[in-house]
Write a protein that holds these residues in place. Structure first.
Motif, PDB file in Angstrom:
ATOM      1  N   GLU A 149       1.681  -1.315   4.375  1.00  0.00           N
ATOM      2  CA  GLU A 149       2.266   0.027   4.372  1.00  0.00           C
ATOM      3  C   GLU A 149       3.791  -0.045   4.454  1.00  0.00           C
ATOM      4  O   GLU A 149       4.497   0.757   3.834  1.00  0.00           O
TER       5      GLU A 149
ATOM      6  N   TYR B 115       6.143   1.851   1.905  1.00  0.00           N
ATOM      7  CA  TYR B 115       7.104   2.862   2.343  1.00  0.00           C
ATOM      8  C   TYR B 115       8.508   2.544   1.849  1.00  0.00           C
ATOM      9  O   TYR B 115       9.240   3.429   1.409  1.00  0.00           O
TER      10      TYR B 115
ATOM     11  N   ARG C 292       0.879  -1.183   0.000  1.00  0.00           N
ATOM     12  CA  ARG C 292       0.000   0.000   0.000  1.00  0.00           C
ATOM     13  C   ARG C 292       0.902   1.213   0.000  1.00  0.00           C
ATOM     14  O   ARG C 292       1.538   1.525   1.001  1.00  0.00           O
ATOM     15  N   LEU C 293       0.990   1.880  -1.144  1.00  0.00           N
ATOM     16  CA  LEU C 293       1.930   2.984  -1.297  1.00  0.00           C
ATOM     17  C   LEU C 293       1.483   4.221  -0.533  1.00  0.00           C
ATOM     18  O   LEU C 293       0.293   4.548  -0.507  1.00  0.00           O
ATOM     19  N   PRO C 294       2.430   4.934   0.079  1.00  0.00           N
ATOM     20  CA  PRO C 294       2.084   6.195   0.747  1.00  0.00           C
ATOM     21  C   PRO C 294       1.885   7.302  -0.280  1.00  0.00           C
ATOM     22  O   PRO C 294       2.301   7.178  -1.441  1.00  0.00           O
ATOM     23  N   LYS C 295       1.260   8.381   0.133  1.00  0.00           N
ATOM     24  CA  LYS C 295       1.074   9.518  -0.767  1.00  0.00           C
ATOM     25  C   LYS C 295       2.388  10.271  -0.963  1.00  0.00           C
ATOM     26  O   LYS C 295       2.612  10.882  -2.007  1.00  0.00           O
ATOM     27  N   LYS C 296       3.259  10.237   0.050  1.00  0.00           N
ATOM     28  CA  LYS C 296       4.549  10.912  -0.048  1.00  0.00           C
ATOM     29  C   LYS C 296       5.426  10.209  -1.080  1.00  0.00           C
ATOM     30  O   LYS C 296       5.293   9.013  -1.321  1.00  0.00           O
ATOM     31  N   GLU C 297       6.348  10.990  -1.679  1.00  0.00           N
ATOM     32  CA  GLU C 297       7.227  10.399  -2.681  1.00  0.00           C
ATOM     33  C   GLU C 297       8.704  10.704  -2.448  1.00  0.00           C
ATOM     34  O   GLU C 297       9.552   9.888  -2.779  1.00  0.00           O
TER      35      GLU C 297
ATOM     36  N   ARG D 239       8.708   3.116  -2.138  1.00  0.00           N
ATOM     37  CA  ARG D 239       8.663   4.481  -2.665  1.00  0.00           C
ATOM     38  C   ARG D 239       9.773   5.375  -2.108  1.00  0.00           C
ATOM     39  O   ARG D 239      10.017   6.465  -2.638  1.00  0.00           O
TER      40      ARG D 239
ATOM     41  N   ASP E 169       4.858   7.596  11.447  1.00  0.00           N
ATOM     42  CA  ASP E 169       3.599   6.929  11.118  1.00  0.00           C
ATOM     43  C   ASP E 169       3.509   5.695  11.997  1.00  0.00           C
ATOM     44  O   ASP E 169       4.138   4.675  11.722  1.00  0.00           O
TER      45      ASP E 169
ATOM     46  N   TYR F 136      11.192  11.095   0.230  1.00  0.00           N
ATOM     47  CA  TYR F 136      11.456  10.994   1.664  1.00  0.00           C
ATOM     48  C   TYR F 136      12.539   9.958   1.955  1.00  0.00           C
ATOM     49  O   TYR F 136      12.850   9.089   1.129  1.00  0.00           O
TER      50      TYR F 136
END
Length: 254
Positions: free
Chosen positions: A161, A165, A103-108, A168, A154, A110
């Motif tokens: 997740e 994380y 499940r990919l985070p919205k952040k890219e 990405r 998080d 990081y």
């Protein structure tokens, strides 16, 4: 047939003592064989106080494999049969399979931090890397453990997740075996900081893949941007998977 494993099923600090079930040491009239696959102590051996109990329990295992090469000599002290080291089973699946579960985070943009033990050198390095690159830091928590370094945290991330994380992230900084494993699978730029007493597992996985320069010990900090020949790394993965699968097939075929 019962297959027990993997990870730290033989680490009494993780399992709250030596658990008979993880050695197949239970009565069952249909039980024909017990196979350990990539069983781990976390390190190379157990404290001497567990020797007698381990010696008794390992006799219930008919085919023994461990995850760390460094643990083989210890097990051989108590087991008369063959003892081999095999690859952690996460490598049996490739990137495509793990991406179906992530499940990919919205952040890219990081830097991902994930620890299994507090490490001040790791904290300091991450702060400097963030200042140098301009990338924000995201930390995900292992149980109730965190760096307490003030990084954005998080605390709700689960397995899906975790995969997202790592996948990405621009950089991964960790002392976790599985964060290293998935950094390899996802071809990430990463550094692994040595664990105070469980670094055998980190060194083993890095040595298998020819990535020993990724380990950081005390003041010896590697270059996270150093070139990696990922084609060569994945060839080493494929070879180790083939050998590991051969162990399983040998012991479950008739």
């Amino acid at each position: 047939y019962y297959i027990v494993g993997s990870d730290q099923i033989w680490n009494p600090n993780i399992t709250c003592g030596m658990r008979k079930a993880y050695f197949g040491a239970f009565p069952n009239r249909r039980k024909e064989k017990v196979i350990s696959y990539a069983a781990s102590f976390g390190g190379a051996s157990l404290p001497p106080r567990y020797d007698q109990e381990f010696s008794r329990l390992i006799k219930h295992v008919d085919a023994v494999s461990v995850r760390e090469e460094a643990a083989v000599p210890y097990v051989k002290r108590f087991y008369e049969g063959e003892v081999v080291s095999v690859l952690d089973p996460v490598f049996f699946l490739g990137r495509d399979s793990w991406q179906k579960l992530e499940r990919l985070p919205k952040k890219e943009r990081y830097i991902l931090v994930y620890i299994t033990e507090p490490n001040l050198s790791l904290n300091d390095y991450v702060k400097k890397l963030s200042e140098k690159t301009g990338f924000e830091v995201v930390e995900i928590r292992s149980g109730g453990l965190s760096t307490k370094a003030g990084f954005p945290l998080d605390s709700t991330a689960g397995p899906a997740e975790f995969l997202g994380y790592v996948h990405r992230a621009k950089y991964v900084v960790t002392n976790s075996f599985h964060a290293v494993a998935f950094s390899i699978i996802f071809r990430k730029r990463f550094l692994a900081f040595a664990h105070s007493n469980l670094s055998a597992r980190l060194m083993n996985i890095l040595q298998i893949h020819g990535l020993e320069d990724r380990i950081c010990k005390e003041s010896e900090i590697g270059d996270i941007d150093a070139y990696v020949d990922w084609e060569q790394v994945e060839q080493k993965t494929a070879e180790a998977v083939e050998q590991s699968a051969a162990f399983l097939l040998k012991h479950i075929s008739g």
